[in-house]
Design a protein around this motif. Structure first.
Motif: not given
Length: 257
Positions: A43-50, A52-59, A61-66
């Motif tokens: 959830d923390r990773k999700r909020n960090i990405l969100a 920054a406008g970087m969160l992509e639904e369906g992908v 979160v760990d993959e995006q946070f890399a």
């Protein structure tokens, strides 16, 4: 009266039931803790990405946070530090420990947090060429009813806001709770933080006048939530100011962090 209706037997049954329930609840808490920790981290990773406008639904979160690099900053010097292990460092616990934080009072505590920890995590995103793209910073401060916890993301210039979001607060739904409204959050990207070296960004009283010379440093105030609006302004100003990340941002831009 039946011999099973005695006070002693009633108390014994109640006590036995309490013990059994306590064991069940404790066991469940222990068994579920690893899963809770994983979900909390996710959830923390999700909020960090969100933020920054970087969160992509369906992908995943760990993959995006890399693409996000987590570092620790010494807020006293504004420099990166290896003094704490980020994998088990709890920023909020540190803020309550006098050995790991400093007391704030008066004008130093505009965010109303009482104490500020010595070390804070920061999250860096680089371009494919290895250049800094965004920096995401944890922020918190008191609104009307609660401490708001969130993240603010800045572009590589350390001055332009890329996004802002809160993941935990107890503000009034429909009033201060509008900090969660996507339309309100959409105003933040592109706003400027500093003006002549000082933190200028703040929420306006009402709507931002686009003709105002301060328009690029202002975001609409939260309708009917004056104290929450003031709290958001002050917590952002605190964490981007001298007591927060301003020394780090200055050194980061100069390549000296």
């Amino acid at each position: 009266m039946s011999k099973n209706d005695g006070i002693r037997k009633t108390l014994l049954v109640a006590l036995s039931l309490c013990i059994v329930c306590s064991v069940v609840v404790s066991t469940a808490a222990v068994l579920l803790k690893p899963a809770q920790d994983v979900n909390r981290t996710l959830d923390r990773k999700r909020n960090i990405l969100a933020a920054a406008g970087m969160l992509e639904e369906g992908v995943p979160v760990d993959e995006q946070f890399a693409q996000v690099q987590t570092r620790v900053v010494d807020l006293r010097t504004g420099e990166f530090s290896d003094a704490v292990d980020i994998s088990n460092y709890d920023q909020l616990k540190a803020a309550k420990n006098p050995a790991q934080s400093q007391n704030l009072a008066g004008d130093d505590d505009i965010a109303q947090i009482g104490r500020r920890e010595h070390y804070a995590p920061v999250y860096l995103v680089e371009t494919e060429d290895g250049e800094l793209d965004k920096v995401i910073l944890p922020i918190r401060g008191y609104g009307l009813w609660s401490t708001l916890h969130g993240f603010i993301a800045l572009e590589a210039d350390g001055n332009t806001v890329a996004g802002l979001g809160f993941y935990d607060h107890g503000e009034t739904p429909g009033l201060g709770g509008e900090v969660d409204n996507p339309r309100w959050k959409a105003q933040w990207p592109g706003k400027q933080v500093y003006r002549d070296g000082e933190v200028e960004i703040a929420l306006a009283k009402g709507s931002v006048d686009s003709a105002s010379p301060l328009a690029q440093w202002r975001v609409d105030g939260l309708s009917g939530a004056t104290l929450t609006s003031r709290g958001v302004s002050q917590l952002v100003q605190f964490w981007l100011g001298e007591q927060g990340f301003e020394p780090f941002l200055s050194k980061l831009k100069a390549g000296e962090a």
